[in-house]
Design a protein around this motif. Structure first.
Motif, PDB file in Angstrom:
ATOM      1  N   TYR A  60       6.848   4.597   8.527  1.00 42.45           N
ATOM      2  CA  TYR A  60       6.930   3.612   7.097  1.00 42.45           C
ATOM      3  C   TYR A  60       7.873   4.661   5.814  1.00 42.45           C
ATOM      4  O   TYR A  60       7.315   5.685   6.032  1.00 42.45           O
ATOM      5  N   PRO A  61       8.212   3.663   5.335  1.00 41.88           N
ATOM      6  CA  PRO A  61       8.823   4.838   4.100  1.00 41.88           C
ATOM      7  C   PRO A  61       7.837   5.610   3.119  1.00 41.88           C
ATOM      8  O   PRO A  61       7.046   4.723   3.037  1.00 41.88           O
ATOM      9  N   LEU A  78      13.444   0.173   7.129  1.00 39.55           N
ATOM     10  CA  LEU A  78      13.825   1.693   7.406  1.00 39.55           C
ATOM     11  C   LEU A  78      12.556   1.994   8.005  1.00 39.55           C
ATOM     12  O   LEU A  78      12.466   3.064   8.841  1.00 39.55           O
ATOM     13  N   LEU A  79      11.614   0.948   8.745  1.00 40.21           N
ATOM     14  CA  LEU A  79      10.180   1.047   9.400  1.00 40.21           C
ATOM     15  C   LEU A  79      10.888   0.652  10.880  1.00 40.21           C
ATOM     16  O   LEU A  79      11.146   2.427  11.899  1.00 40.21           O
ATOM     17  N   MET A 110       1.545   5.450  11.384  1.00 35.84           N
ATOM     18  CA  MET A 110       1.184   5.298   9.988  1.00 35.84           C
ATOM     19  C   MET A 110      -0.205   5.267   9.646  1.00 35.84           C
ATOM     20  O   MET A 110      -0.828   4.280  10.982  1.00 35.84           O
ATOM     21  N   THR A 111      -0.484   5.187   8.730  1.00 32.88           N
ATOM     22  CA  THR A 111      -1.739   5.328   8.023  1.00 32.88           C
ATOM     23  C   THR A 111      -1.784   4.244   8.690  1.00 32.88           C
ATOM     24  O   THR A 111      -1.880   2.705   8.382  1.00 32.88           O
ATOM     25  N   THR A 112      -3.790   3.884   8.623  1.00 33.45           N
ATOM     26  CA  THR A 112      -4.504   2.300   8.520  1.00 33.45           C
ATOM     27  C   THR A 112      -3.896   1.734   7.570  1.00 33.45           C
ATOM     28  O   THR A 112      -4.172   0.373   7.478  1.00 33.45           O
ATOM     29  N   GLU A 113      -4.604   2.968   6.004  1.00 32.35           N
ATOM     30  CA  GLU A 113      -3.558   1.593   4.992  1.00 32.35           C
ATOM     31  C   GLU A 113      -2.324   1.293   4.972  1.00 32.35           C
ATOM     32  O   GLU A 113      -2.560   0.241   4.418  1.00 32.35           O
ATOM     33  N   TYR A 139      -2.084  -2.444   4.678  1.00 30.79           N
ATOM     34  CA  TYR A 139      -0.765  -3.084   3.914  1.00 30.79           C
ATOM     35  C   TYR A 139       0.455  -4.151   4.248  1.00 30.79           C
ATOM     36  O   TYR A 139       1.079  -5.026   4.156  1.00 30.79           O
ATOM     37  N   LEU A 140       1.410  -3.410   5.855  1.00 30.19           N
ATOM     38  CA  LEU A 140       2.220  -4.382   6.614  1.00 30.19           C
ATOM     39  C   LEU A 140       1.810  -5.429   6.980  1.00 30.19           C
ATOM     40  O   LEU A 140       2.686  -6.663   6.920  1.00 30.19           O
ATOM     41  N   ALA A 141       0.924  -6.178   7.331  1.00 27.02           N
ATOM     42  CA  ALA A 141      -0.003  -7.089   7.865  1.00 27.02           C
ATOM     43  C   ALA A 141      -0.097  -7.881   7.071  1.00 27.02           C
ATOM     44  O   ALA A 141      -0.578  -8.926   6.880  1.00 27.02           O
TER      45      ALA A 141
END
Length: 202
Positions: free
Chosen positions: A129-130, A122-123, A1-4, A8-10
């Motif tokens: 992450y989708p 989906l994660l 998963m990318t840093t971005e 976003y998730l957090a």
């Protein structure tokens, strides 16, 4: 998963926690019992059942691999339970007639129902992450907003068909709970939902 995406998730998890805290700290300002009476009327339950069954049954047969029985049923149920209230609260918020905390929670339940629950499922299911997360926000929000408007329709004697959130005391149980007088007005919203679902089957 990318840093971005991690950020976003957090961020959205933190926002959901904030919404839960806002609700728990002032539950009496959220008229849950009145909302149940507003929502649980025969025609709304019937149209929800038809839509939910239809979406869930066709989900695995669409061209979208992220759709399956579980997320289709989950998003259908969350949309029915939250879209009428969230749509009404956001309208009232724009008009300056809703409390700020209610608007924040309305945004949260909208985004969780139309997007974040899908992302989280989906994660967990796929382990990443989708890639469809952004496109899904727009597509699902159109359906969510449409559903929110549909299930806010009501007929009032002397006024005709209107949206419940335009009336004082929202949410309250409609004066008349029949469907015949509002069916024509609800048709565009139902056609939109059918077209959106049909698009994924082509």
């Amino acid at each position: 998963m990318t840093t971005e995406l991690k950020f976003y998730l957090a961020t959205w998890i933190s926002y959901c926690i904030l919404c839960i805290w806002l609700y728990m700290s002032d539950r009496t300002s959220f008229p849950l019992q009145a909302y149940k009476a507003f929502l649980y009327v025969p025609w709304k339950l019937i149209t929800f059942s038809i839509a939910a069954i239809g979406i869930t049954v066709v989900a695995p047969y669409t061209a979208d691999p992220t759709w399956d029985y579980f997320d289709a049923a989950m998003m259908s149920a969350l949309t029915f339970l939250t879209a009428p209230w969230a749509t009404g609260m956001l309208y009232l918020g724009i008009r300056g007639k809703a409390r700020f905390k209610h608007v924040l929670v309305a945004i949260g339940v909208w985004m969780f129902s139309a997007s974040w629950c899908y992302d989280l499922y989906l994660l967990i299911r796929d382990g990443h992450y989708p890639i469809t997360w952004e496109a899904n926000i727009y597509a699902s929000s159109v359906l969510y907003f449409s559903a929110g408007l549909l299930w806010n329709l009501e007929y009032r004697a002397g006024r005709g068909v209107t949206f419940s959130f335009l009336e004082p005391g929202f949410p309250v149980r409609p004066q008349q709970t029949g469907f015949a007088r509002i069916a024509l007005f609800g048709l565009p919203f139902m056609i939109l939902a059918i077209c959106c679902i049909g698009y994924f089957l082509i």
